[in-house]
Design a protein around this motif. Structure first.
Motif, short mmCIF file in Angstrom:
data_model
loop_
_atom_site.label_atom_id
_atom_site.label_comp_id
_atom_site.label_asym_id
_atom_site.label_seq_id
_atom_site.Cartn_x
_atom_site.Cartn_y
_atom_site.Cartn_z
N TYR A 197 0.83 -1.20 0.00
CA TYR A 197 0.00 0.00 0.00
C TYR A 197 0.87 1.26 0.00
O TYR A 197 0.66 2.18 -0.79
N GLU A 198 1.89 1.24 0.87
CA GLU A 198 2.77 2.42 0.95
C GLU A 198 3.51 2.64 -0.37
O GLU A 198 3.66 3.78 -0.84
N THR A 199 3.99 1.55 -0.97
CA THR A 199 4.68 1.67 -2.24
C THR A 199 3.77 2.28 -3.30
O THR A 199 4.15 3.21 -4.02
N LEU A 200 2.55 1.76 -3.38
CA LEU A 200 1.61 2.27 -4.38
C LEU A 200 1.25 3.74 -4.11
O LEU A 200 1.17 4.55 -5.02
N LEU A 201 1.08 4.06 -2.83
CA LEU A 201 0.75 5.43 -2.45
C LEU A 201 1.87 6.38 -2.89
O LEU A 201 1.62 7.39 -3.56
N MET A 202 3.10 6.03 -2.50
CA MET A 202 4.25 6.88 -2.85
C MET A 202 4.35 7.03 -4.35
O MET A 202 4.54 8.13 -4.88
N THR A 203 4.23 5.90 -5.04
CA THR A 203 4.43 5.90 -6.49
C THR A 203 3.38 6.74 -7.20
O THR A 203 3.71 7.65 -7.97
N PHE A 204 2.11 6.45 -6.93
CA PHE A 204 1.06 7.16 -7.67
C PHE A 204 0.96 8.63 -7.28
O PHE A 204 0.80 9.49 -8.14
N ALA A 205 1.10 8.91 -5.99
CA ALA A 205 1.03 10.32 -5.58
C ALA A 205 2.16 11.11 -6.23
O ALA A 205 1.92 12.19 -6.80
N SER A 206 3.38 10.55 -6.20
CA SER A 206 4.48 11.34 -6.79
C SER A 206 4.38 11.38 -8.31
O SER A 206 4.77 12.37 -8.92
N THR A 207 3.83 10.33 -8.93
CA THR A 207 3.63 10.38 -10.39
C THR A 207 2.69 11.53 -10.73
O THR A 207 2.96 12.33 -11.63
N ILE A 208 1.59 11.63 -9.98
CA ILE A 208 0.63 12.69 -10.27
C ILE A 208 1.23 14.08 -10.05
O ILE A 208 1.13 14.96 -10.90
N PHE A 209 1.93 14.24 -8.91
CA PHE A 209 2.56 15.55 -8.68
C PHE A 209 3.61 15.84 -9.74
O PHE A 209 3.75 16.98 -10.18
N ALA A 210 4.35 14.80 -10.13
CA ALA A 210 5.39 15.01 -11.15
C ALA A 210 4.77 15.45 -12.47
O ALA A 210 5.35 16.25 -13.21
N TYR A 211 3.56 14.95 -12.77
CA TYR A 211 2.89 15.38 -14.00
C TYR A 211 2.36 16.80 -13.88
O TYR A 211 2.34 17.54 -14.85
N ILE A 212 1.93 17.16 -12.67
CA ILE A 212 1.44 18.53 -12.50
C ILE A 212 2.56 19.53 -12.83
O ILE A 212 2.33 20.57 -13.43
N ILE A 213 3.79 19.16 -12.47
CA ILE A 213 4.93 20.02 -12.79
C ILE A 213 5.45 19.73 -14.20
O ILE A 213 5.68 20.64 -14.99
N PRO B 199 10.87 14.06 -2.49
CA PRO B 199 12.00 13.79 -3.40
C PRO B 199 11.59 12.99 -4.64
O PRO B 199 12.14 13.21 -5.73
N LEU B 200 10.63 12.09 -4.49
CA LEU B 200 10.20 11.31 -5.66
C LEU B 200 9.62 12.23 -6.74
O LEU B 200 9.91 12.09 -7.93
N THR B 201 8.81 13.20 -6.31
CA THR B 201 8.21 14.13 -7.27
C THR B 201 9.30 14.95 -7.95
O THR B 201 9.30 15.12 -9.18
N ILE B 202 10.24 15.46 -7.14
CA ILE B 202 11.30 16.29 -7.71
C ILE B 202 12.16 15.49 -8.68
O ILE B 202 12.58 15.99 -9.72
N ALA B 203 12.39 14.23 -8.35
CA ALA B 203 13.20 13.40 -9.23
C ALA B 203 12.46 13.10 -10.53
O ALA B 203 13.06 13.06 -11.61
N ALA B 204 11.15 12.92 -10.43
CA ALA B 204 10.40 12.49 -11.61
C ALA B 204 9.96 13.63 -12.52
O ALA B 204 9.80 13.43 -13.72
N ALA B 205 9.79 14.84 -11.97
CA ALA B 205 9.25 15.94 -12.78
C ALA B 205 10.06 16.20 -14.06
O ALA B 205 9.49 16.30 -15.15
N PRO B 206 11.40 16.33 -13.95
CA PRO B 206 12.15 16.56 -15.18
C PRO B 206 12.09 15.38 -16.15
O PRO B 206 12.05 15.56 -17.37
#
Ligand SMILES: Nc1ncnc2c1ncn2[C@@H]1O[C@H](COP(=O)(O)OP(=O)(O)OP(=O)(O)O)[C@@H](O)[C@H]1O
Ligand SMILES: [Mg+2]
Lengths: 222, 252
Positions: free
Chosen positions: A17-33, A98-105
């Motif tokens: 659950y935590e893995t999925l939460l981290m992954t999907f939440a940061s994917t979405i934030f990374a797309y917002i940026i 950090p996941l969002t920041i890493a994924a945004a670019p």
């Protein structure tokens, strides 16, 4: 087997659950940026619909710098920011920063590539119809690139699952955390392998779903 | 309808390419005007300048009396709606149905959905694709795709239709059908047709006037019969097949 499962199932569920939460939440934030960033890169490109050399170079440089920072260093480097936003630096929610920041670019480049695949002739045709730049971006570039964008979304998500496991080493929780705590620190290889299998299953499931969706949505080969 | 005065276009790449050299011509309202020339002669560049996809290096283009390089942003968008363009490669939106492709320019103009689709039905009937409304471009033949492109270009009721080699990717039968459609559009709707081609057959079958372009220069122009029956320039003879490149003499 059954005993093993009963003993660790809560922990493994929680980890997944935590893995999925981290992954999907940061994917979405990374797309917002990353999505607007990628669109801007395409539009302001020398061959884009509104060339702006300075802006394009500056954004391109930021994206490249972002992409070249190793993730383990990024996690540590952004701890102050993480504390500021989340209030703490530990746990799956904190890892989203950090996941969002890493994924945004990464996302920006993925979006850029997807939009570049759109036939420039179609963009010209839209211009001859009097389309504004905003209309070209929203009604031509993005919709025509949807299948490719979906595949990019899938790649981003899968990459972030890998990163989230790395974040596990820094107390982010999730399956990576479990693998390290049990497999590495306590020599319980069985648990480590179960987490590996779980991660593989999750990755496969995500890949399959998105690939199916991309195929279904794409009208080019029907 | 379209007046071109001393139009020149130089592409500055590693070297300078003079794609158009002081081209002047005039297309009257209601005409079917052909521009013919060899590959690389500058035909597409000419059309692209008129369609405002390329900026002239010098010279002026007037459409319906207005100098197109001097328009404000809003006037420009209005003008573009008065000028339809079709291409050799169709350039349809691959992720939209035929219906939504044709509705696209109307959507850009902010026309309501209901009205949009009503107009699309008329256009589908005009180009004979009523039964393909829900198909996607990838499910169509080249000729059908060009019909969609024509319907789309006509959606805003333009007064001019610019065509860049619209039949060059099609077989001879389909070419005939598309040319007939363009002629019908010209006759029934009064749309001025400006058509670029490298095939003399296209000029013969529908153009009332023709201009010959050679290495960026407009070398002769006039009524089609006159130009074709009494070619004055070597380039025209080459295109007519009277003369051939290797011998410079008879092609018999
Ligand atoms: N964007 C560009 N940059 C540089 N050179 C160009 C560009 N577009 C066209 N040219 C050059 O200008 C000349 C005229 O090209 P144009 O496309 O107008 O020819 P054309 O008559 O349409 O030929 P074709 O029958 O092959 O389509 C060619 O030499 C071409 O290489
Ligand atoms: Mg051409």
């Amino acid at each position: 087997m059954m005993e093993f499962f009963m003993e660790y199932k809560d922990m493994l569920f929680e980890g997944s659950y935590e893995t999925l939460l981290m992954t999907f939440a940061s994917t979405i934030f990374a797309y917002i940026i990353g999505l607007p960033l990628g669109v801007t890169m395409v539009i302001t490109d020398a061959h884009g619909i509104s060339p702006q050399k300075t802006l394009n170079t500056v954004l391109g440089t930021i994206i490249n710098i972002g992409r070249s920072i190793p993730f383990v260093i990024l996690i540590v480097a952004v701890i102050p920011l993480t504390r500021f936003i989340v209030g703490k630096a530990i746990g799956p929610v904190a890892a989203i920063v950090p996941l969002t920041i890493a994924a945004a670019p990464f996302v920006a480049r993925m979006v850029e590539t997807a939009l570049q695949e759109v036939d420039p002739g179609v963009v010209e045709a839209a211009k001859t119809m009097g389309a504004t730049n905003a209309q070209i971006a929203l009604k031509v570039l993005l919709p025509e690139a949807v299948p490719s964008l979906i595949r990019g979304f899938s790649i981003t998500t899968i990459t972030l699952i890998g990163y989230s496991a790395m974040a596990g080493a820094f107390g982010a929780g999730g399956l990576g955390d479990i693998a390290i705590r049990y497999g590495h620190h306590r020599y319980q290889a069985d648990i480590m392998w179960v987490t590996v299998v779980l991660i593989v299953v999750i990755v496969q499931a995500i890949q399959m779903c998105f690939e199916l969706a991309a195929k279904k949505i794409d009208k080019r080969n029907k | 309808m379209i007046r071109i005065e001393n139009l020149s276009k130089i592409f500055k790449t590693s070297n300078e390419v003079h794609a158009l050299r002081s081209v002047s011509t005039h297309v009257e309202a209601g005409d079917i005007f052909g521009v013919i020339g060899m590959s690389g002669a500058g035909k597409s560049t000419l059309l692209r300048c008129i369609a405002q996809l390329e900026k002239p290096t010098s010279g002026a283009i007037y459409i319906e009396g207005k100098n197109i390089t001097e328009l404000s942003g809003k006037e420009n968008i209005e003008l573009r709606k008065r000028v339809g363009v079709i291409f050799q490669g169709y350039h349809l939106l691959m992720q939209r149905t035929v219906r939504d492709n044709i509705a696209f320019p109307l959507e850009l103009s902010g026309i309501k959905k209901e009205e949009r689709y009503k107009r699309v039905e008329e256009l589908l009937a005009l180009v004979g694709l009523e039964n393909k409304a829900d198909a996607y471009p990838s499910q169509l033949s080249g000729g059908q795709m060009q019909r969609v492109a024509i319907a789309r270009a006509l959606a805003n009721n333009p007064s001019i239709l610019l065509c860049d080699e619209p039949t060059s990717a099609l077989d001879s039968l389909t070419t005939k059908a598309i040319l007939k459609l363009l002629k019908d559009i010209n006759e029934k709707l009064g749309v001025t047709v400006f058509i670029i081609t490298h095939e003399i057959g296209v000029v013969k079958s529908i153009c009332r006037h023709v201009a010959v372009i050679n290495e960026g220069e407009l070398v002769e122009q006039g009524a089609t019969d006159e130009v074709l029956s009494n070619p004055k320039h070597h380039a025209t003879e080459l295109l007519l097949g009277i003369s051939n490149i290797a011998e410079g003499g008879d092609a018999e």
